[in-house]
Design a protein around this motif. Structure first.
Motif, short mmCIF file in Angstrom:
data_model
loop_
_atom_site.label_atom_id
_atom_site.label_comp_id
_atom_site.label_asym_id
_atom_site.label_seq_id
_atom_site.Cartn_x
_atom_site.Cartn_y
_atom_site.Cartn_z
N GLU A 8 0.83 -1.21 0.00
CA GLU A 8 0.00 0.00 0.00
C GLU A 8 0.86 1.25 0.00
OE1 GLU A 8 -3.33 1.87 2.92
OE2 GLU A 8 -3.66 -0.19 2.23
N GLN A 27 -21.31 -0.66 -7.35
CA GLN A 27 -20.75 0.42 -6.53
C GLN A 27 -21.76 0.70 -5.43
OE1 GLN A 27 -19.18 3.90 -8.60
NE2 GLN A 27 -19.41 2.78 -10.52
N TYR A 78 -17.65 2.11 -1.93
CA TYR A 78 -16.86 1.04 -2.53
C TYR A 78 -17.27 0.85 -3.99
CZ TYR A 78 -15.09 -3.63 -3.56
OH TYR A 78 -14.45 -4.69 -4.14
N GLU A 82 -12.42 -3.30 -11.49
CA GLU A 82 -11.11 -3.93 -11.57
C GLU A 82 -10.30 -3.25 -12.67
OE1 GLU A 82 -11.52 -8.20 -11.95
OE2 GLU A 82 -13.14 -8.21 -10.49
N ARG A 95 -4.35 1.54 -2.12
CA ARG A 95 -5.04 0.96 -0.96
C ARG A 95 -5.06 -0.55 -1.11
NH1 ARG A 95 -11.34 1.17 0.94
NH2 ARG A 95 -10.92 0.39 3.02
N TRP A 100 -6.87 -7.47 -2.31
CA TRP A 100 -6.86 -6.70 -3.57
C TRP A 100 -6.21 -5.36 -3.31
CZ3 TRP A 100 -9.26 -8.15 -8.30
CH2 TRP A 100 -9.90 -9.41 -8.26
N TRP A 102 -6.12 -1.37 -4.73
CA TRP A 102 -6.69 -0.33 -5.59
C TRP A 102 -5.49 0.39 -6.20
CZ3 TRP A 102 -11.28 0.75 -7.59
CH2 TRP A 102 -11.49 2.00 -8.17
N CYS A 103 -5.37 0.28 -7.51
CA CYS A 103 -4.18 0.77 -8.20
C CYS A 103 -4.51 1.83 -9.23
CB CYS A 103 -3.49 -0.40 -8.93
SG CYS A 103 -2.82 -1.66 -7.84
N SER A 104 -3.48 2.60 -9.55
CA SER A 104 -3.56 3.59 -10.61
C SER A 104 -2.47 3.27 -11.62
CB SER A 104 -3.35 4.99 -10.01
OG SER A 104 -3.45 5.98 -11.01
N ASN A 110 -7.91 3.78 -12.74
CA ASN A 110 -7.89 3.13 -11.43
C ASN A 110 -8.76 1.89 -11.41
OD1 ASN A 110 -6.33 5.21 -10.24
ND2 ASN A 110 -8.17 6.45 -10.01
N GLY A 111 -8.40 0.96 -10.53
CA GLY A 111 -9.21 -0.23 -10.32
C GLY A 111 -8.47 -1.22 -9.43
N TRP A 112 -9.18 -2.27 -9.05
CA TRP A 112 -8.64 -3.31 -8.18
C TRP A 112 -7.86 -4.35 -8.99
CZ3 TRP A 112 -8.82 -2.38 -3.15
CH2 TRP A 112 -9.84 -1.59 -2.63
#
Length: 124
Positions: A8, A27, A78, A82, A95, A100, A102-104, A110-112
Motif C-alpha cells: 500500500e 458500486q 466502494y 477492476e 489501498r 486486492w 486499488w491501483c492507478s 484506477n481499479g482493483w
C-alpha cells in the motif's frame, strides 16, 4: 512476495496479467442500504458477500464494509471496478483491502488488482 498489506502506497510491478471480470461492476455509497442474498465466497482467505445496491446492480463486496445488522448498509463507499493490467506494467498501489490493491496506472486509470499479482518495486 511482500507481506500482506506492505504494498500500500508503493509502486508495484505486475507479475501476472489480470483481466477485469465485470465491465459495469457494483458500486455502493457510504450509508447506502444494500441487499444480501446469502451467497458468500472466501477468496484468498477473505470473505466476500453477494450484494445488490439501490440501483439493482449486483456483485461481490468485502464483508468488512457491511454493517452487522439489517437493514444492511455500506460502512464506506466502494466500487468493484477492476483494472486490466499486463505482466511488467508499473502500477501505484493506493489501498489494500481483502487481498486486492486499488491501483492507478500510468494513464491515471484506477481499479482493483489481486494483491498476489503485484510485487513492490524496491526503492533505491
Amino acid at each position: 512476495m511482500p507481506k500482506y498489506g506492505s504494498i500500500e502506497g508503493h509502486n508495484c510491478s505486475v507479475v501476472e496479467n489480470w483481466v477485469a471480470t465485470y465491465s459495469d461492476p457494483i458500486q455502493v455509497a457510504n450509508g447506502e442500504t444494500i441487499e444480501l442474498d446469502g451467497r458468500v465466497d472466501v477468496w484468498d482467505g477473505h470473505t466476500w458477500l453477494w450484494a445488490k445496491n439501490l440501483e439493482g446492480k449486483e456483485g461481490w463486496i468485502p464483508d468488512c464494509i457491511v454493517s452487522n445488522e439489517a437493514p444492511f448498509k455500506a460502512t464506506e463507499s466502494y466500487s468493484a471496478m477492476e483494472l486490466t493490467c499486463r505482466k511488467g506494467q508499473s502500477l501505484k498501489a493506493l489501498r489494500v483491502l481483502h487481498g486486492w490493491a486499488w491501483c492507478s496506472d500510468e494513464n491515471g486509470k484506477n481499479g482493483w488488482v489481486p494483491e498476489r499479482n503485484l510485487h513492490m518495486i524496491n526503492r533505491s
